[in-house]
Design an enzyme around this catalytic site. Structure first.
Site, PDB file in Angstrom:
ATOM      1  N   ASP A   1     -33.624  36.054  13.524  1.00 17.51           N
ATOM      2  CA  ASP A   1     -32.861  36.140  14.627  1.00 17.51           C
ATOM      3  C   ASP A   1     -31.496  35.409  14.777  1.00 17.51           C
ATOM      4  O   ASP A   1     -30.677  35.803  15.644  1.00 17.51           O
ATOM      5  CB  ASP A   1     -33.512  35.974  15.956  1.00 17.51           C
TER       6      ASP A   1
ATOM      7  N   ASP B   1      -8.642  26.016  52.330  1.00 21.16           N
ATOM      8  CA  ASP B   1      -9.290  25.509  51.148  1.00 21.16           C
ATOM      9  C   ASP B   1     -10.685  24.910  51.314  1.00 21.16           C
ATOM     10  O   ASP B   1     -11.479  24.988  50.591  1.00 21.16           O
ATOM     11  CB  ASP B   1      -8.561  24.784  50.173  1.00 21.16           C
TER      12      ASP B   1
ATOM     13  N   ASN C   1      -3.043  25.761  54.513  1.00 19.45           N
ATOM     14  CA  ASN C   1      -3.654  25.970  53.415  1.00 19.45           C
ATOM     15  C   ASN C   1      -4.775  24.975  52.736  1.00 19.45           C
ATOM     16  O   ASN C   1      -5.631  25.386  52.227  1.00 19.45           O
ATOM     17  CB  ASN C   1      -2.444  26.127  52.175  1.00 19.45           C
TER      18      ASN C   1
ATOM     19  N   ASP D   1     -36.486  40.575  20.424  1.00 19.84           N
ATOM     20  CA  ASP D   1     -37.588  40.717  19.315  1.00 19.84           C
ATOM     21  C   ASP D   1     -38.892  41.030  20.141  1.00 19.84           C
ATOM     22  O   ASP D   1     -39.086  40.957  21.306  1.00 19.84           O
ATOM     23  CB  ASP D   1     -37.836  39.377  18.722  1.00 19.84           C
TER      24      ASP D   1
ATOM     25  N   GLU E   1      -5.363  26.861  44.392  1.00 21.25           N
ATOM     26  CA  GLU E   1      -5.698  25.760  43.839  1.00 21.25           C
ATOM     27  C   GLU E   1      -6.875  25.328  43.802  1.00 21.25           C
ATOM     28  O   GLU E   1      -7.568  24.744  42.979  1.00 21.25           O
ATOM     29  CB  GLU E   1      -4.790  24.591  44.553  1.00 21.25           C
TER      30      GLU E   1
ATOM     31  N   ASP F   1     -36.357  34.164  18.385  1.00 18.94           N
ATOM     32  CA  ASP F   1     -36.672  32.487  18.079  1.00 18.94           C
ATOM     33  C   ASP F   1     -37.128  32.452  16.696  1.00 18.94           C
ATOM     34  O   ASP F   1     -37.447  31.280  16.379  1.00 18.94           O
ATOM     35  CB  ASP F   1     -38.087  32.370  18.695  1.00 18.94           C
TER      36      ASP F   1
ATOM     37  N   ASN G   1       0.317  36.376  54.148  1.00 16.65           N
ATOM     38  CA  ASN G   1       1.247  35.261  54.714  1.00 16.65           C
ATOM     39  C   ASN G   1       2.643  35.582  54.192  1.00 16.65           C
ATOM     40  O   ASN G   1       3.701  35.435  54.980  1.00 16.65           O
ATOM     41  CB  ASN G   1       0.508  34.100  54.262  1.00 16.65           C
TER      42      ASN G   1
END
Length: 918
Positions: free
Chosen positions: A665, A758, A754, A394, A352, A661, A729
């Protein structure tokens, strides 16, 4: 389309949720779909009427003039129509952003699980699941908001402007404009002002030239060789020529009007004066954007990788949770308890925090790059930076200094000539199109005495530059009252339209022998690293006033101006570093091969072989696909050539970046996986880019590459840790459920475990990454995640089973009456091993010795381990249905943890030897 997909799509449209769940249509698709029918008819009617009116009637209708609006008129009108902005450019409302952060497969799945827990009277489980969802959503919201604020602060430094005419400007108006538009009045002409495009209003007169993004729906008043790319609106790949007059007065399709240009399109070549007809939401572009406010972007490799990994883990959960349910239901006989336990397992298997971890690491990367003066327009681009293995760039201003110097001005024979310099100066000074670096160099090289001579010349007309002709012309009245066209451009293109040469004041035919001499002289300059521009002229009769491309013929070549564009001092080091990081650098330039090879040789790029645009023109896609792998330098390219090269590199499986630029391009920037531009680029290049550099430096790119790889490595750590520990687990639960007469762990224990795990992962975005992991490009490999999960998951199960035996035989927790002690013992071992796996898997080296985690991650690990031990040993134990463990338990605990880490390290060594380490 399948039935469920049709129903789902209908649901999204019914409740206007396509922004959040589905991709938006492109404007071409919208134009062809029913959406186009919904666009206000008044909009099309207004544009058609504006196209048909003559300029006098148009001025009267919009209460304007050829010299534009007054500043007071503009202010009044803006209050009426609002800023010139379209809906999809506005930031999300806070609640929309919050929803955007919430909606992902895992959060939606967890919400469903929380609802199931709530309606089965498991309020504790529902509460913990809800905390996980809220925590994940709020953290992502906070991180994105923080990143967006940093990006917005920099974006304010990069704004698109338009040149607008102002009528009857007083001193008070000048002060007001300077304050309102944040412009430097000293740098403005008397009636022409560069203002941010959001301040444009209907009736404004604007000047357009090559490279400009068209900032509103406009009616062309005057045009000179004006070509507009309308691909964003109509899907047409070729530019369309626009005129000041509409020829077909019966035309009823607004997009086909010849004297109307649209917001969002761009000028390819030519110049124009135009009147703004509609702004903001009232433009054709704005009306379409208002219907679907999400931008239309193809799913990137990053997004596809995340999605594949996400669904891999969700499918795993959907298979394992029912197995746990049935085993516990049949062996224990209590199906309701088994259901709650299976529900908890499902939650435990769902990563999650993945959305938050992904967003946090990307946001951290964006903040890092912002400190390097890089605007990240799209967070996903950071990971693409890390995955990039080919950088196309370039040459001018990127590998070389962003400053070109006029080196020589010589006649056809190579002798210094002030006359050639004067003609080149007149050409550069009087052109109104996009002044490139060569023009700037010419203008800066002239002393004041020569500049005053221009007063004796009067401009009559011009033929603007375009990338096909590679030249431009101005027409002036000379002091001798002669009409002279002065043309300058690329030598090879100029020689094609020259019939004569001027030598010692005499005009002679351009023979084959002289052509060979011209080629030899200019190539000698090129080999010295000089760029050569040819200068020629032709005189016409006094009667001719309008000139076009056709008049660029039978010219008289008088000489050349040469320019020096020295390499940047940092270029060699940057190229070397990029190569060391596995990024191949390819140079794509419109310049000639000799100058390009000279520059590349000086900065360490392989320059033995060059592929020219003329050769590419004759190649099929299959031939070009092979050629792009063999060549490093591509010269004399058109915009189409650059785009084709990028597309073929992508087709070969490369992740391609493009740095540019210029107007030429823009197409390649769009085609690349990661488009990079600079704040001094033309509008269309900046709009096409994913990243904008406020400093055009390849060293910044190298830092971006390493930061992208660091970001990816940290995301992958969490996925590997979660996948392997979750698998372990579940495997342990299956074994315990089959042989133990009570649940090995209660649903609430799984949920708390859990949640704590987390929380410990929040610090992962700030973790160190080993140098080996940022030395080469990184990509998503879902199959690698699956293999990793299967190999490392069962290791924790081995020590879980040892813990079962310890609690069963040593501490006699082998009856339902003693199940709380059993569950408390496994709770502690499970949480500690799950937390320690972070440090085992975060590096291919020996943890804590060869590679140590960042301080925030170490602190979070210690805190969570302490909390895990405190819960069963402290006053809250009974609330969580745990109990205090005997002190002798903590004698065995260190041996279990140390043995677990040793076995994991041994397996990791074998795994790396066989499969490598990503």
């Amino acid at each position: 389309m399948k039935l469920w997909q049709r129903l789902f799509t209908s649901f999204l449209k019914r409740f206007h949720l396509t922004r959040f769940f589905g991709r938006s249509q492109s404007f071409k698709e919208l134009h062809q779909s029913s959406y186009a029918q919904e666009i206000n008819n008044t909009l099309s009617t207004r544009l058609i009427q504006a196209a048909q009116l003559d300029s006098t009637a148009l001025f009267a209708q919009l209460d304007s003039s050829a010299s534009g609006l007054t500043e007071q008129q503009a202010i009044t009108r803006q209050k009426q129509v609002g800023l010139n902005e379209v809906a999809h450019e506005k930031p999300l409302m806070w609640w929309q952003h919050l929803w955007y952060c919430y909606r992902n497969p895992f959060n939606i799945l967890l919400t469903l699980l929380a609802l199931v827990a709530f309606f089965t009277d498991d309020l504790t489980g529902a509460s913990i699941i809800s905390v996980m969802v809220v925590l994940s959503t709020l953290l992502r919201y906070w991180q994105e908001s923080k990143s967006n604020q940093a990006a917005d602060a920099l974006k304010a430094m990069v704004s698109n402007t338009a040149t607008v005419l102002r009528h009857q400007v007083s001193f008070d108006d000048l002060a007001l404009m300077q304050q309102r538009y944040q412009i430097n009045i000293k740098n403005q002409k008397n009636t022409e002002f560069e203002i941010p495009i959001q301040y444009l209003v209907p009736g404004d007169i604007i000047l357009l030239s090559a490279g400009d993004m068209i900032p509103a729906d406009c009616r062309i008043l005057t045009a000179k060789d004006l070509f507009v790319s309308q691909a964003a609106m109509t899907g047409e790949s070729m530019p369309v020529e626009k005129f000041a007059q509409q020829k077909n007065l019966k035309e009823n399709n607004a997009l086909d009007l010849e004297n109307i240009v649209f917001m969002g399109t761009n000028i390819v070549s030519g110049t124009a004066h135009a009147m703004v007809i509609s702004t903001g939401i009232q433009t054709y572009f704005g009306a379409l954007a208002h219907r679907v406010t999400a931008t239309d972007r193809v799913t990137t490799s990053f997004q596809m990788g995340v999605n594949k990994v996400s669904w891999l883990l969700i499918r795993f959960m959907l298979v394992m949770a029912p197995i746990v349910l049935f085993i516990n239901g049949f062996t224990k006989g209590d199906w309701s308890e088994a259901f709650l336990f299976a529900l908890s397992v499902a939650v435990g298997l769902t990563p999650e925090m993945l959305p938050m971890i992904v967003t946090s690491t990307l946001a951290k990367g964006a903040v890092f790059l912002s400190k390097k003066k890089v605007i990240v327009k799209r967070l996903d681009a950071i990971q693409n930076f890390g995955a990039m293995d080919v950088l196309c760039t370039d040459k001018t201003g990127t590998l070389t200094q962003d400053k070109i110097f006029l080196s020589q001005h010589v006649n056809v024979q190579g002798e210094s000539s002030d006359y050639v310099l004067m003609q080149a100066f007149l050409n550069s000074y009087y052109q109104t199109g996009l002044k490139n670096l060569l023009d700037v160099a010419v203008l800066e090289a002239i002393d004041q005495e020569v500049k005053t001579q221009k007063l004796a010349f009067r401009k009559i007309d011009e033929v603007p530059f375009d990338f096909e002709r590679r030249r431009m012309s101005v027409v002036v009245k000379t002091p001798q009252a002669k009409v002279r066209m002065i043309t300058k451009g690329a030598v090879e293109e100029m020689v094609k339209v020259c019939a004569y040469v001027e030598i010692d004041g005499k005009i002679e035919a351009l023979t084959a022998q002289r052509r060979a001499a011209i080629e030899a002289l200019t190539q000698r300059y090129n080999r010295d690293g000089l760029r050569v521009v040819a200068v020629a002229y032709r005189e016409f009769s006094d009667e001719q006033e309008n000139f076009a491309v056709a008049d660029e013929s039978d010219l008289i070549l008088i000489g050349y101006v040469t320019f020096l564009d020295p390499p940047k001092e940092s270029a060699m080091a940057a190229i070397k570093t990029l190569h060391e990081h596995g990024v191949a650098v390819k140079v794509l330039t419109g310049d000639n091969e000799f100058v390009t090879q000279k520059v590349c040789r000086e900065i360490g790029i392989d320059c033995d072989r060059v592929l020219l645009g003329g050769v590419i023109e004759t190649m099929t896609d299959q031939q070009l696909k092979k050629a792009v792998e063999r060549y490093t330098i591509f010269a004399k390219l058109s915009p189409v050539h650059k785009e084709r090269i990028v597309e073929q590199l992508k087709a070969n499986g490369h992740v391609v970046g493009f740095l540019g630029d210029g107007i030429n391009d823009a197409a390649a920037i769009r085609a690349a996986d990661i488009g990079i531009s600079v704040d001094t680029a033309v509008d269309i290049a900046k709009e096409s880019a994913d990243l904008i550099l406020l400093e055009k430096s390849l060293m910044v790119l190298e830092q971006g590459v390493t930061e992208g790889r660091r970001t990816f490595a940290n995301m992958l750590k969490y996925i590997k840790m979660t996948a392997s520990s979750n698998f372990g687990n579940v495997f342990s639960v299956l074994v315990a459920s089959a042989f133990i007469p009570f649940l090995p762990m209660l649903p609430i224990h799984l949920l708390i475990q859990n949640l704590l795990y987390d929380i410990s992962q929040i610090a992962i975005p700030f973790d160190h990454v080993d140098d080996e992991l940022i030395a080469k490009p990184q990509r998503w490999q879902p199959e690698e995640v699956g293999r990793f999960m299967i190999v490392f998951g069962p290791i924790s199960s081995i020590f879980d089973i040892i813990t079962f035996a310890l609690m069963w035989y040593v501490f006699s927790a082998n009856t339902p009456a003693q199940q709380t002690l059993f569950q408390s013992g496994w709770f502690v071992v499970g949480l500690l091993t799950q937390t320690l796996i972070v440090h085992m898997i975060r590096t291919a080296k020996i943890p804590f010795i060869q590679s140590r985690a960042a301080t925030p991650l170490l602190i979070m690990t210690v805190v969570i381990m302490c909390v895990g031990i405190f819960l069963p040993m402290g006053p809250l134990a009974s609330y969580f249905k745990l109990q205090a463990l005997p002190l002798s338990y903590f004698i065995y605990l260190p041996f279990i943890l140390i043995a677990y880490m040793c076995v994991t390290q041994i397996v990791k060594t074998i795994y790396i030897r066989r499969y490598g380490w990503q």
